[in-house]
Write a protein that holds these residues in place. Sequence first.
Motif, PDB file in Angstrom:
ATOM      1  N   VAL A 271      59.167  16.753  47.541  1.00 30.18           N
ATOM      2  CA  VAL A 271      59.061  18.192  47.277  1.00 30.18           C
ATOM      3  C   VAL A 271      58.482  18.850  48.524  1.00 30.18           C
ATOM      4  N   SER A 272      59.139  19.877  49.013  1.00 26.53           N
ATOM      5  CA  SER A 272      58.611  20.618  50.162  1.00 26.53           C
ATOM      6  C   SER A 272      58.366  22.054  49.750  1.00 26.53           C
ATOM      7  N   ILE A 273      57.229  22.551  50.137  1.00 25.85           N
ATOM      8  CA  ILE A 273      56.899  23.939  49.803  1.00 25.85           C
ATOM      9  C   ILE A 273      56.650  24.697  51.097  1.00 25.85           C
ATOM     10  N   PHE A 274      57.415  25.751  51.295  1.00 28.81           N
ATOM     11  CA  PHE A 274      57.306  26.534  52.520  1.00 28.81           C
ATOM     12  C   PHE A 274      56.674  27.885  52.204  1.00 28.81           C
ATOM     13  N   GLY A 275      56.049  28.459  53.236  1.00 29.40           N
ATOM     14  CA  GLY A 275      55.527  29.821  53.091  1.00 29.40           C
ATOM     15  C   GLY A 275      54.185  29.891  52.398  1.00 29.40           C
ATOM     16  N   LEU A 276      53.435  28.802  52.478  1.00 34.85           N
ATOM     17  CA  LEU A 276      52.102  28.834  51.870  1.00 34.85           C
ATOM     18  C   LEU A 276      51.129  29.495  52.831  1.00 34.85           C
ATOM     19  N   GLU A 277      50.308  30.352  52.305  1.00 39.05           N
ATOM     20  CA  GLU A 277      49.289  30.965  53.133  1.00 39.05           C
ATOM     21  C   GLU A 277      48.282  29.897  53.541  1.00 39.05           C
ATOM     22  N   LYS A 307      51.507  31.298  62.404  1.00 38.12           N
ATOM     23  CA  LYS A 307      51.167  32.631  61.887  1.00 38.12           C
ATOM     24  C   LYS A 307      50.539  32.529  60.502  1.00 38.12           C
ATOM     25  N   ASN A 308      49.671  31.534  60.376  1.00 38.61           N
ATOM     26  CA  ASN A 308      48.961  31.372  59.098  1.00 38.61           C
ATOM     27  C   ASN A 308      49.837  31.016  57.909  1.00 38.61           C
ATOM     28  N   ILE A 309      51.047  30.564  58.179  1.00 39.66           N
ATOM     29  CA  ILE A 309      51.914  30.127  57.084  1.00 39.66           C
ATOM     30  C   ILE A 309      52.118  28.618  57.238  1.00 39.66           C
ATOM     31  N   ALA A 310      51.796  27.871  56.196  1.00 38.11           N
ATOM     32  CA  ALA A 310      51.876  26.411  56.267  1.00 38.11           C
ATOM     33  C   ALA A 310      52.981  25.879  55.350  1.00 38.11           C
ATOM     34  N   ALA A 311      53.352  24.641  55.595  1.00 38.39           N
ATOM     35  CA  ALA A 311      54.293  23.958  54.710  1.00 38.39           C
ATOM     36  C   ALA A 311      53.652  22.641  54.269  1.00 38.39           C
ATOM     37  N   ILE A 312      53.863  22.324  53.015  1.00 40.52           N
ATOM     38  CA  ILE A 312      53.350  21.057  52.493  1.00 40.52           C
ATOM     39  C   ILE A 312      54.503  20.295  51.855  1.00 40.52           C
ATOM     40  N   SER A 313      54.596  19.013  52.185  1.00 41.91           N
ATOM     41  CA  SER A 313      55.570  18.153  51.503  1.00 41.91           C
ATOM     42  C   SER A 313      54.817  17.046  50.796  1.00 41.91           C
ATOM     43  N   PHE A 314      55.346  16.636  49.660  1.00 38.14           N
ATOM     44  CA  PHE A 314      54.727  15.518  48.951  1.00 38.14           C
ATOM     45  C   PHE A 314      55.776  14.836  48.097  1.00 38.14           C
ATOM     46  N   THR A 315      55.457  13.649  47.625  1.00 35.13           N
ATOM     47  CA  THR A 315      56.411  12.960  46.753  1.00 35.13           C
ATOM     48  C   THR A 315      55.830  12.817  45.345  1.00 35.13           C
ATOM     49  N   ILE A 316      56.739  12.854  44.390  1.00 36.92           N
ATOM     50  CA  ILE A 316      56.377  12.671  42.981  1.00 36.92           C
ATOM     51  C   ILE A 316      57.409  11.729  42.351  1.00 36.92           C
ATOM     52  N   ARG A 317      57.157  11.255  41.147  1.00 39.89           N
ATOM     53  CA  ARG A 317      58.152  10.440  40.454  1.00 39.89           C
ATOM     54  C   ARG A 317      59.364  11.318  40.114  1.00 39.89           C
ATOM     55  N   THR A 318      60.550  10.751  40.224  1.00 43.40           N
ATOM     56  CA  THR A 318      61.761  11.520  39.945  1.00 43.40           C
ATOM     57  C   THR A 318      61.740  12.092  38.530  1.00 43.40           C
TER      58      THR A 318
END
Length: 406
Positions: A271-277, A307-318
């Motif tokens: 799972v990747s989440i973009f645009g996190l403050e 510019k203070n915007i971070a991205a986080i990726s992580f894995t979870i069970r399908t």
Amino acid sequence: MRYKKDIVVLKFGGTSVGDIEKIKRVADRVIRSKNEGKSVVVVVSAMGDTTDKLIGLAGEIASNPSRREMDMLVSTGECVSGSLLAMAIQEKGYKSVSLTGGQAGIVTDELYSNAKILNIRTERILKELRRDRIVIVAGFQGVDTGGNITTLGRGGSDTTAVALATALKAKYCEIYTDVEGVYSADPNMVEEAKKLESISYDEMLELASSGAKVIHLRAVEFAKKNNVILHIRSSFNDNEGTWVMDDFKKDVRMERPVITGVTYDVGEAKVSIFGLEDKPGIAADLFGRLAEKNINVDLIVQNVSEKNIAAISFTIRTEDVPLAKKVLKKMKNVRTEIDTEIAKVSIIGAGMQSNPGVAAKMFKILAEKDINIEMISTSPIRISCVIKENRIKEAVKALHAGFELA
Ligand code: ASP
Ligand code: MG
């Protein structure tokens, strides 16, 4: 009153008690241990795929069945195999009694389908052992303080066995299964994989948590905490299996190898989440929401922010993806991508702590196969890489060969 004889706990998995012939064979095996002069406590799983079938039946009646009734239902599988095994032993002229988890004194918390063992009242089992009976305990289940039947999570019979071994101060706990022990890699994938004679609890923990399915993770944690010696072996022959313990006096090797095994897991999604403050509390908020829904997060990577915007990726069970989607929908101003076509390959070895360059070697082996690494995570004795799922076999084989595990 102290119990004087040596107690051993033997656990037989679903395939080992898959049909009547197999149950009879298990009875012979159990009787052999008894005839060696030991007091024998046996933990059984449900026959074959009984648990799946029971879950299927519930699915035909209710889309969201009551969790209490689910545990009531699935706990029956182990009662069937337990009573049949007791009968098989009695047929052969030996005394035996089967007990439910509750009768065996296993008290758990109230978390249906994933209950934790709070304590074990051993009086009943000890009483039966004193009567010279072989005691069969239904695995995977207990009873909460309100008297409701609970289950310990899929694969939980291993945990029952180790918990009983702890409470009964057993000499060791044997896990009889359909493989010969713990291998340097999945023998179905790597023909050259070899059986390990003995490994440490930490190595077994890393192997079990990174994809090796031979034993339930919680059972290993329990064994480590209580120093229960485990012997994982086949129920279909008399070969020695793999010993899991921290005492390596038995170990014939002068020096332990740097890498013990290669594992893989295709059951995770990225799972990747973009645009996190990028500010304090963001990760706490995100992972707090996931934790609230009991979604287990494995690897986590946070990118440097622009510019203070971070991205986080992580894995979870399908299987947690649908639930995670719901959770993430509630987060504002972020974009989410989910990739289920990923796999995790890991190398494990207590020796890597004192050997530099192991990670570099792993990355080089993957690079030579032109396999792209999407995420990396490490523990003191494990390195894991997330790669494309369709490259996993190649990666496992290359690492097994590259680290000379054959
Ligand atoms: N029968 C249960 C399951 O299939 C528990 C076990 O086998 O350990 O998950
Ligand atoms: Mg199992």
